[in-house]
Motif scaffolding. Sequence first.
Motif, PDB file in Angstrom:
ATOM      1  N   SER A 118       5.299   1.357   0.942  1.00 34.50           N
ATOM      2  CA  SER A 118       5.118  -0.405   0.550  1.00 34.50           C
ATOM      3  C   SER A 118       3.871  -0.615   1.523  1.00 34.50           C
ATOM      4  N   CYS A 119       2.699  -0.610   1.146  1.00 35.43           N
ATOM      5  CA  CYS A 119       1.484  -0.687   2.207  1.00 35.43           C
ATOM      6  C   CYS A 119       1.436  -2.114   2.021  1.00 35.43           C
ATOM      7  N   ARG A 120       1.285  -3.339   3.054  1.00 39.10           N
ATOM      8  CA  ARG A 120       0.757  -4.364   2.685  1.00 39.10           C
ATOM      9  C   ARG A 120       0.626  -4.755   1.455  1.00 39.10           C
ATOM     10  N   TYR A 121      -0.420  -4.622   1.367  1.00 39.28           N
ATOM     11  CA  TYR A 121      -2.231  -4.531   0.503  1.00 39.28           C
ATOM     12  C   TYR A 121      -1.135  -3.835  -0.916  1.00 39.28           C
ATOM     13  N   CYS A 122      -0.971  -3.024  -1.136  1.00 37.37           N
ATOM     14  CA  CYS A 122      -0.653  -2.620  -2.917  1.00 37.37           C
ATOM     15  C   CYS A 122       0.350  -3.651  -3.628  1.00 37.37           C
ATOM     16  N   ASN A 123      -0.170  -3.203  -4.710  1.00 32.22           N
ATOM     17  CA  ASN A 123       0.612  -3.653  -5.431  1.00 32.22           C
ATOM     18  C   ASN A 123       1.611  -2.406  -6.333  1.00 32.22           C
ATOM     19  N   VAL A 124       0.923  -1.360  -6.213  1.00 36.76           N
ATOM     20  CA  VAL A 124       1.858  -0.046  -7.024  1.00 36.76           C
ATOM     21  C   VAL A 124       3.446  -0.021  -6.884  1.00 36.76           C
ATOM     22  N   PRO A 125       3.741   0.070  -5.939  1.00 38.31           N
ATOM     23  CA  PRO A 125       5.472  -0.596  -5.525  1.00 38.31           C
ATOM     24  C   PRO A 125       5.713  -1.550  -6.373  1.00 38.31           C
ATOM     25  N   ASN A 126       5.177  -2.243  -6.660  1.00 33.78           N
ATOM     26  CA  ASN A 126       5.852  -3.070  -7.688  1.00 33.78           C
ATOM     27  C   ASN A 126       5.898  -3.213  -9.569  1.00 33.78           C
ATOM     28  N   GLU A 211      -6.989   4.548   4.905  1.00 36.04           N
ATOM     29  CA  GLU A 211      -6.845   2.358   4.391  1.00 36.04           C
ATOM     30  C   GLU A 211      -7.729   1.783   5.519  1.00 36.04           C
ATOM     31  N   THR A 212      -7.599   2.141   6.951  1.00 37.06           N
ATOM     32  CA  THR A 212      -7.573   1.031   7.972  1.00 37.06           C
ATOM     33  C   THR A 212      -8.715   1.302   8.519  1.00 37.06           C
ATOM     34  N   ALA A 213      -9.143   0.750   9.887  1.00 33.44           N
ATOM     35  CA  ALA A 213      -9.980   1.111  10.671  1.00 33.44           C
ATOM     36  C   ALA A 213     -10.123   1.697  11.928  1.00 33.44           C
ATOM     37  N   THR A 214      -8.224   1.039  11.884  1.00 33.76           N
ATOM     38  CA  THR A 214      -7.922   1.432  13.394  1.00 33.76           C
ATOM     39  C   THR A 214      -6.580   1.734  13.068  1.00 33.76           C
ATOM     40  N   GLY A 215      -5.875   2.563  13.766  1.00 34.30           N
ATOM     41  CA  GLY A 215      -4.904   3.483  14.034  1.00 34.30           C
ATOM     42  C   GLY A 215      -3.866   1.599  13.978  1.00 34.30           C
ATOM     43  N   LYS A 216      -3.530   0.980  15.161  1.00 37.69           N
ATOM     44  CA  LYS A 216      -3.102  -0.468  15.074  1.00 37.69           C
ATOM     45  C   LYS A 216      -2.847  -0.711  13.545  1.00 37.69           C
ATOM     46  N   PHE A 218      -3.068   0.618  10.572  1.00 35.83           N
ATOM     47  CA  PHE A 218      -2.572   0.960   9.773  1.00 35.83           C
ATOM     48  C   PHE A 218      -0.665   1.069  10.245  1.00 35.83           C
ATOM     49  N   ALA A 219      -0.910   0.342  11.592  1.00 40.05           N
ATOM     50  CA  ALA A 219       0.861   0.877  11.636  1.00 40.05           C
ATOM     51  C   ALA A 219       1.313  -0.480  11.020  1.00 40.05           C
ATOM     52  N   GLU A 220       0.452  -1.522  11.113  1.00 38.46           N
ATOM     53  CA  GLU A 220       0.336  -3.031  10.210  1.00 38.46           C
ATOM     54  C   GLU A 220       0.797  -2.435   9.074  1.00 38.46           C
ATOM     55  N   MET A 221       0.096  -2.376   8.167  1.00 34.23           N
ATOM     56  CA  MET A 221      -0.389  -2.002   6.761  1.00 34.23           C
ATOM     57  C   MET A 221       0.850  -1.137   6.274  1.00 34.23           C
ATOM     58  N   CYS A 222       0.595   0.021   6.943  1.00 37.90           N
ATOM     59  CA  CYS A 222       1.401   0.870   6.215  1.00 37.90           C
ATOM     60  C   CYS A 222       2.153   1.806   7.202  1.00 37.90           C
ATOM     61  N   PRO A 223       3.755   0.832   7.192  1.00 37.33           N
ATOM     62  CA  PRO A 223       4.492   0.969   8.830  1.00 37.33           C
ATOM     63  C   PRO A 223       4.842   2.228   8.071  1.00 37.33           C
ATOM     64  N   SER A 224       5.145   3.176   6.793  1.00 39.23           N
ATOM     65  CA  SER A 224       6.189   4.067   6.882  1.00 39.23           C
ATOM     66  C   SER A 224       4.726   5.264   6.960  1.00 39.23           C
ATOM     67  N   LEU A 225       3.574   5.263   7.177  1.00 41.13           N
ATOM     68  CA  LEU A 225       3.060   6.520   6.763  1.00 41.13           C
ATOM     69  C   LEU A 225       2.508   6.938   8.529  1.00 41.13           C
ATOM     70  N   ASP A 226       2.282   8.001   8.245  1.00 39.82           N
ATOM     71  CA  ASP A 226       1.670   8.289   9.528  1.00 39.82           C
ATOM     72  C   ASP A 226      -0.194   8.780   9.776  1.00 39.82           C
ATOM     73  N   ARG A 227      -0.957   7.965  10.849  1.00 38.52           N
ATOM     74  CA  ARG A 227      -2.458   7.326  10.244  1.00 38.52           C
ATOM     75  C   ARG A 227      -2.379   9.539  10.724  1.00 38.52           C
ATOM     76  N   ASP A 228      -1.957   9.987  12.096  1.00 41.14           N
ATOM     77  CA  ASP A 228      -2.011  10.700  12.708  1.00 41.14           C
ATOM     78  C   ASP A 228      -2.150  12.153  11.732  1.00 41.14           C
ATOM     79  N   VAL A 229      -1.511  12.492  10.686  1.00 39.62           N
ATOM     80  CA  VAL A 229      -1.465  12.880   9.230  1.00 39.62           C
ATOM     81  C   VAL A 229      -2.568  12.879   8.983  1.00 39.62           C
ATOM     82  N   LEU A 254      -9.643  -6.135   6.025  1.00 39.29           N
ATOM     83  CA  LEU A 254      -7.871  -6.460   6.200  1.00 39.29           C
ATOM     84  C   LEU A 254      -7.461  -6.942   7.999  1.00 39.29           C
ATOM     85  N   GLY A 255      -8.451  -7.384   8.039  1.00 36.96           N
ATOM     86  CA  GLY A 255      -8.688  -7.863   9.644  1.00 36.96           C
ATOM     87  C   GLY A 255      -9.493  -7.374  11.013  1.00 36.96           C
ATOM     88  N   GLU A 256     -10.180  -6.288  10.544  1.00 33.25           N
ATOM     89  CA  GLU A 256     -11.240  -5.072  11.893  1.00 33.25           C
ATOM     90  C   GLU A 256     -12.205  -6.416  12.102  1.00 33.25           C
TER      91      GLU A 256
END
Length: 343
Positions: A118-126, A211-216, A218-229, A254-256
């Motif tokens: 459930s990435c916050r910007y994405c409507n696909v899960p709905n 997806e995001t310019a920063t790791g911070k 990414f953690a806010e927008m995609c909390p279930s995913l791992d940016r390092d991966v 996104l706020g960057e």
Amino acid sequence: MIQRAETEHSKELGCAKHLLLAIGSANVIGVSLPASLSSHAGPGAGQGRSVFFSDGVSRIRLTLDENSPVLIENSGETAVLTFDGPGGLISVEGFVEKTGCHCPKQAYITINEGCIFSCRYCNVPNLDKHIKTPDEIASLISDAVRRENVECISLTSGVVGTMQEEDERLFAILERVRPFGLPIGVSVYPTPGLSQRLFELGVSEVKFNLETATGKLFAEMCPSLDRDVLCNALKEAVGIFGKNRVYTNIILGLGESKAEMKQCITHCLENGVIPIIRPLTPSAQLSHFSRPLAEDILSISEFLQSELLRFGLDPSASKTMCAKCMGCDLTPMTDLHLGEVTP
């Protein structure tokens, strides 16, 4: 109808595209558009029909909206796009493009419609969940090839099962579609060793989205995913697929800060990864956000252009997916008209 200003300026689409991306929509009148279903991928997934307008060099995808300040008068063979720009009415001559699957000249297909993340910007899960079979996908490609001048196959997917299940499903589909003899691009959430297997199965290019310019962020927008991966998978992919064959989407708005976006762009290019800067389409949990300003879209795209030249990378060499389509982004080397990358 838009109100016509006293001064009318004719422009190439690429010169006006940052202004159009900041608006994001168009009202189309005249000849009815070709049948186009709502997209289950990309910006605005599930938000309704869209139109692809081109002047033969650049292309833009705009959501259909009768109240849009952008007007496209479609006569069938040709079309004229007009809107009020900063210096008066801007007019662009071109044509409305038909789509293969999802976008022009591609069979761009979503394998899984729906996603457990459930990435916050994405409507696909709905969206209603549907998993296409290899035969279903092959049928869609056959239809697209028969209807349009399809030049490639692009595959993307949400995640509805385990990562192992998703990989096996993708591998079966690739075995099924290889006989079409078209370049194949794949954009999915990567697992360890995935790039090597995709390369062995005949994939031409991959796109793993940071997806995001920063790791911070990414953690806010995609909390279930791992940016390092994702970072590790992109580096691995460059070593396997080579120059101009590995891409990543990064969302603008996104706020960057501008400095953070520029730092992310440079870091990607240092590692041989070509970033695609995607202006935010507000949806899902970010429906209250605004689209990025036109001047910010242009400024960051110009910076990306200069960095691509510095690192000798060229998105116009892409054979598949978003960099080939160019509809949702301001594309260096094509829209900005600043010349080609030298080796």
